[in-house]
Design a protein around this motif. Sequence first.
Motif, PDB file in Angstrom:
ATOM      1  N   LEU A 271       0.914  -1.548   0.093  1.00 47.59           N
ATOM      2  CA  LEU A 271      -0.341   0.070  -0.093  1.00 47.59           C
ATOM      3  C   LEU A 271       0.774   1.347   0.432  1.00 47.59           C
ATOM      4  O   LEU A 271       0.503   2.020  -0.595  1.00 47.59           O
ATOM      5  CB  LEU A 271      -1.056  -0.780   1.435  1.00 47.59           C
ATOM      6  N   THR A 272       1.820   1.293   0.272  1.00 49.51           N
ATOM      7  CA  THR A 272       2.986   2.432   0.945  1.00 49.51           C
ATOM      8  C   THR A 272       3.760   2.472  -0.846  1.00 49.51           C
ATOM      9  O   THR A 272       3.265   3.592  -1.489  1.00 49.51           O
ATOM     10  CB  THR A 272       4.042   2.536   1.757  1.00 49.51           C
TER      11      THR A 272
ATOM     12  N   CYS B 210       2.354   1.770  -3.909  1.00 50.39           N
ATOM     13  CA  CYS B 210       1.016   1.632  -4.786  1.00 50.39           C
ATOM     14  C   CYS B 210      -0.189   2.033  -4.004  1.00 50.39           C
ATOM     15  O   CYS B 210      -1.094   0.518  -4.262  1.00 50.39           O
ATOM     16  CB  CYS B 210       1.562   0.275  -5.379  1.00 50.39           C
ATOM     17  N   PRO B 211      -0.575   2.960  -3.896  1.00 54.09           N
ATOM     18  CA  PRO B 211      -2.024   2.870  -3.232  1.00 54.09           C
ATOM     19  C   PRO B 211      -2.944   2.534  -4.187  1.00 54.09           C
ATOM     20  O   PRO B 211      -3.938   2.600  -2.893  1.00 54.09           O
ATOM     21  CB  PRO B 211      -1.610   4.657  -2.779  1.00 54.09           C
ATOM     22  N   GLN B 212      -2.508   2.931  -5.228  1.00 51.91           N
ATOM     23  CA  GLN B 212      -3.721   2.648  -5.883  1.00 51.91           C
ATOM     24  C   GLN B 212      -4.259   1.337  -6.793  1.00 51.91           C
ATOM     25  O   GLN B 212      -5.153   0.825  -7.111  1.00 51.91           O
ATOM     26  CB  GLN B 212      -3.727   3.199  -7.345  1.00 51.91           C
TER      27      GLN B 212
END
Lengths: 482, 247
Positions: free
Chosen positions: A51-52, A54-56
């Motif tokens: 999530l850090t 590649c948040p999308q």
Amino acid sequence: MHLPLLPLESYRPRWSEPGPTVVLDGDRVLVASQQAVDAGVRLGMKRGGVLTLCPQAGVHERDHKREETALQSVALCLLQYTPEVAFAARHSLLMDVTASLRAFGGMRNLFRLAKSAVLDLGFTVQLSMAPTAQGAWLLAQAGSFSGKRRRLVRMESLIRVLNPLPCHLLPTLYPHQEWLAGIGCRTLGDLRRLPRAGLKRRCGEDVLEELDRAYGQAPELFHWVETPEVFAAKLELPDRIDHAEGVLFGAQRLILQMIGWLTVRHRAIEQFVLVMEHERGRQAVPPTLLEVRLAEAAWQEMHLMRLLKERLGRLVLTAPVIALRLEATQTVPMAPPTTSLFPEPGGTPADFQRLIELLAARLGDDCVLVPALVADHRPEVCNRWLPAPTAKRIALPELPSNERPFWMLESPIALIMRDERPFYGSSLRLIGPAERIECGWWDGKLVVRDYFVAQGTEPAWYWVYRERLGDDIRWYLHGLFA
Amino acid sequence: MGFVHSSATASSAASVAAAVPDVWRANQLASYRTSTVATGHVQLDRELPDGGWPSRTLIELLIQQPGIGEMRMLLPALRRLAHRRIALVQPPHLPQAAAWACDDFPIGNLLWVKTQRSADALWAAEQILRNGTCGALVFWQTHVRHESLRRLHLAAQGSDMVLWMIRPIAAMEDASPAPLRLALRPAAGGIRVDIVKRRGPRRDNPLTLPLDDMPAVHPSFTESDHALVDQHASAAVAARVVPSALV
């Protein structure tokens, strides 16, 4: 046949829009899509890391049930090439194609067909072919190790290719990987040189059995996939689809499965329903049903897809579609192929039925017509045309023997009078005797007409009539002699 | 070498043509290299390459208006093809099948395809050609783009059907990929055919085909006969009586 990206592709099939997607297995990254890898996601990473970086990214938890359903759908689709399909370890399928080689135009062709069918379903696939199922399985698993040699026919060449493969490919040897590396045994060839009794004692009986099966020294037994009695397949779409034509890609996946099912059951489809499911829960919208009826039972993918495409083209969706379901509601036994030596030049009646269905699917039943004449003197009643998909051939009734023009106007044109003569472009001269038609008093459509052949100054021929209802006389143009 | 000599002499031109089928002389009719269907009109057969309507080819008929005898002209050829289906796509008026039933035409084999938009009509025509179960396709279209014509011609080449495309005569000026184009105009007792384009020498003067079965074409019919008939008819109207023999 090995599906290396099954956990990922059960969520996002190949045909869906590319995007970063990650599948986690117990909080560790199991598979990541190419876009996610580009963003820095690596296998084994934790959820927080993903999530850090590649948040999308769309993060999914691994779903064994979903994978199983996907694998089943692939198996069902492959049944069109051979009735003998079995599941194997690590997202793989085994097919016995010994009896199918000739029917599908040889090894190379069958290889290509099966590959493209699975790609159409939306899965990346590694295919291989070998004289033993275990050997083929190992080759497919090995992927890049085996190089370009994926199709092997002779046992000797299989042994030659298998020997240099890494031995940890055998699933039963997976726990003993470190020990084997420690004694310098890296390839299957090395493994076979070890004393059998010692290997059996240390790693268990299964290892030897697997090895023997791969090298064709032990018989192989399979549980072939059994097809369900009725066909109903469901597909959860990766995205919401707003337009009916977008449904087609998903529908193709279901149609492919249905064809596999039909082939193995030796049946042809007469009627099927495509159910498009909309939002569930609070704002639930009832699903849209698309029922496709075939005049002649069929089992060809191309025909079914074309029909569905035309039907979907006419459909307007009320709400976005989130899932698709395909049900075969009516099937009949498959008709045997024609036994005539020379094909008929005009194709078979079944080909013609397919044409009618296709035209009617896009244009509507009322626009594809065949003549069904009625024995009646009134030309508009006599000239009856019925929708071709439902019309039965009827014998020609007894018709009036008078001459009729080929073109009839949809509604007669009232003619003005000039110099006591009907006028249409030019003054019309009446030719020949009149044909009097007085009938229809029994069904309320009374006609009292005298028909004439008329000619203008241009040498074209018209069919005009004089209506004698009431006091005044009116002239109408009703047809053109073509 | 002797071969070249013989080709130089005009007398043996025919033998050269027979010996070398690929050589085409500008004053000869060429060949479409497909099977043909006789038109049923001797005069027209003589003027068309291979002596008939070619199959697998887009044939354009440019007509002044519907109802000038165009279907009568096609009828003999259609009858030869009617053992298979005959598709009529987007005809200008209602086809009255009874008109042909009297001629022992197997009208059960007719198929009428109605369309609302011309894109649908082109699609339907292409599907019919691709399916190949019909023997002939008669296709009416008023406005059609050049690409669509090319596409139809290509589709026709892939089938073994005879394809007639009927367009208004105003389209005569436009370029077309159709190898055979005929302009049709009404003529007394028949139909006037201008060969706009064919594989062969140009023909300037039109051909008049007699269509015997057009209604009431009688050599004995004169203007005075018409006058009599007219008088008789109007008298009948006045009296509101029509002889019972006509009923």
